[in-house]
Design a protein around this motif. Structure first.
Motif, short mmCIF file in Angstrom:
data_model
loop_
_atom_site.label_atom_id
_atom_site.label_comp_id
_atom_site.label_asym_id
_atom_site.label_seq_id
_atom_site.Cartn_x
_atom_site.Cartn_y
_atom_site.Cartn_z
N VAL A 1 -17.64 -2.15 -1.31
CA VAL A 1 -16.32 -1.72 -0.81
C VAL A 1 -15.47 -2.94 -0.45
CG1 VAL A 1 -15.15 -0.30 0.94
CG2 VAL A 1 -17.42 0.37 0.13
N TYR B 1 0.84 -1.21 0.00
CA TYR B 1 0.00 0.00 0.00
C TYR B 1 0.88 1.25 0.00
CZ TYR B 1 -3.98 -2.97 1.22
OH TYR B 1 -4.96 -3.93 1.21
N VAL C 1 -14.28 0.49 -6.07
CA VAL C 1 -13.94 1.48 -5.04
C VAL C 1 -12.42 1.56 -4.81
CG1 VAL C 1 -14.28 2.11 -2.61
CG2 VAL C 1 -16.19 1.14 -3.91
N GLY C 2 -11.75 0.41 -4.95
CA GLY C 2 -10.31 0.35 -4.65
C GLY C 2 -9.49 1.51 -5.22
N ALA D 1 -19.69 -2.85 3.17
CA ALA D 1 -18.32 -2.75 3.68
C ALA D 1 -18.19 -3.69 4.87
CB ALA D 1 -17.99 -1.31 4.07
N VAL E 1 -14.94 3.14 7.22
CA VAL E 1 -15.82 3.06 6.05
C VAL E 1 -17.31 3.25 6.44
CG1 VAL E 1 -16.43 1.84 3.94
CG2 VAL E 1 -14.22 1.36 5.01
N CYS F 1 -10.82 8.68 3.11
CA CYS F 1 -10.63 8.51 1.66
C CYS F 1 -11.57 7.49 1.01
CB CYS F 1 -9.18 8.12 1.39
SG CYS F 1 -8.05 9.37 2.05
N THR F 2 -11.77 6.33 1.63
CA THR F 2 -12.63 5.33 0.98
C THR F 2 -14.08 5.82 0.90
OG1 THR F 2 -11.15 3.56 1.66
CG2 THR F 2 -13.38 2.91 1.05
N THR G 1 -9.68 5.06 -3.45
CA THR G 1 -9.19 5.38 -2.10
C THR G 1 -7.90 6.21 -2.15
OG1 THR G 1 -10.27 3.45 -1.17
CG2 THR G 1 -8.45 4.35 0.10
#
Ligand code: NDP
Length: 282
Positions: free
Chosen positions: A228, A48, A261-262, A207, A169, A139-140, A265
């Motif tokens: 999500v 990440y 969604v990935g 989520a 989330v 962010c998500t 983020t």
């Protein structure tokens, strides 16, 4: 069949806008700066962090990386954050979670100056979101809202069902939908008759982190489905929390996993960092 809400295309579009913003800031001698702090050797966290660094570089954000050993003490980490809080070249501070067990994550996140909390995890920023005056939005969930906006979904008066109530989330995305005048139901592991809740939803936001637990035939005809969840099944396959193929028969639009969604983020992290730089430059 449902329209596919393509997170890669939208993320690319937003990243182009972010690059235009950083180009304009550079003309004024400003380069937005993001400090990324990684403690330990968690393989997923390393991936990440390197994705975030590359994304920063691609849009013209300066990323300052701190890769600390697992043995780093809480006091040492707090000292580093205090230094970054005071550094005028740094507009955002991101501490990659999870932290090693001997470090109190809440204490560390709360030590970040709210004005540099680009992840939006500080209780001050969580509170501002709930009272409808956000400074940084996590962010998500922010990415989810951008996807709904891009799809032209007007949330006022709609039934939104959020499954999951995490601080990163579920809860923030519910607050954001409420702010846009949706009627929001938040479901969790103690919710009774989840199927009935999902069946009434105009918008489903899942989520949870359980592979395909939301069955496709629970989805109301014409609903919007934002998935999500990212769940690894077997060696390589990733699936969401929603049964994608079966849900696509009923939904008007749906996000795929991966590619939904990935990608949004990290994009919203870049967005928040540039917003922070703009704010301090005024
Ligand atoms: P958490 O584990 O923190 O929260 C999961 C939530 O799901 C909890 O609120 C839990 O309820 C609820 N839940 C668990 N089982 C059930 C059930 N059977 N029925 C209803 N609700 C249930 O997860 P996160 O919010 O951090 O992440 C959720 C998913 O989203 C994960 O797959 C994660 O990988 C993914 N994710 C994806 C991101 C992206 O960029 N695309 C970013 C962040 C997360 P309770 O509170 O009662 O325990």
């Amino acid at each position: 069949m449902a329209r596919i809400i393509d997170g890669k295309i939208l993320a690319e579009k937003i990243r182009k806008e972010i690059t235009s913003d950083t180009n304009l800031l550079r003309l004024r001698g400003i380069t937005p700066g993001l400090a990324v702090v990684l403690v330990g050797e968690d393989p997923a966290s390393k991936v990440y962090v390197s994705m975030k660094e590359k994304a920063c570089h691609d849009v013209g954000i300066f990323s300052d990386e701190y890769k600390l050993s697992t043995e780093t003490s809480e006091a040492e980490l707090l000292t580093l954050i205090s230094r970054l809080n005071a550094d005028s070249k740094i507009n955002g501070i991101l501490v990659q979670l999870p932290l090693p067990k001997h470090i109190d994550s809440d204490k560390v996140l709360e030590s970040i100056l709210p004005e540099k909390d680009v992840d939006g995890f500080h209780p001050y920023n969580a509170g501002r979101l709930v009272v409808g005056k956000p400074l940084f939005q996590p962010c998500t969930p922010y990415g989810v809202m951008k996807m709904l906006q891009y799809e032209g979904v007007r949330l006022a008066g709609k039934e939104v069902v959020v499954i999951g109530r995490s601080n990163i989330v579920g809860k923030p995305v519910a607050a954001m939908c409420l702010q846009q005048n949706a009627t929001v139901t938040i479901c969790h592991s103690q919710t009774k008759d989840l199927e009935a809740k999902v069946r009434m939803a105009d918008v489903v936001i899942a989520a949870v982190g359980q592979p395909e637990m939301i069955k496709g035939d629970w989805i109301k005809d014409g609903a919007i489905v934002i998935d999500v969840g990212v769940n690894r099944v077997g060696e390589k396959k990733l699936v969401g929390d929603v049964e994608y193929v079966a849900a696509s028969i009923h939904a008007a639009a749906i996000t795929p996993v991966p590619g939904g969604v990935g990608p949004m983020t990290i994009t919203m992290l870049l967005y928040n960092t540039v917003e922070s730089a703009k704010r301090t430059s005024h």
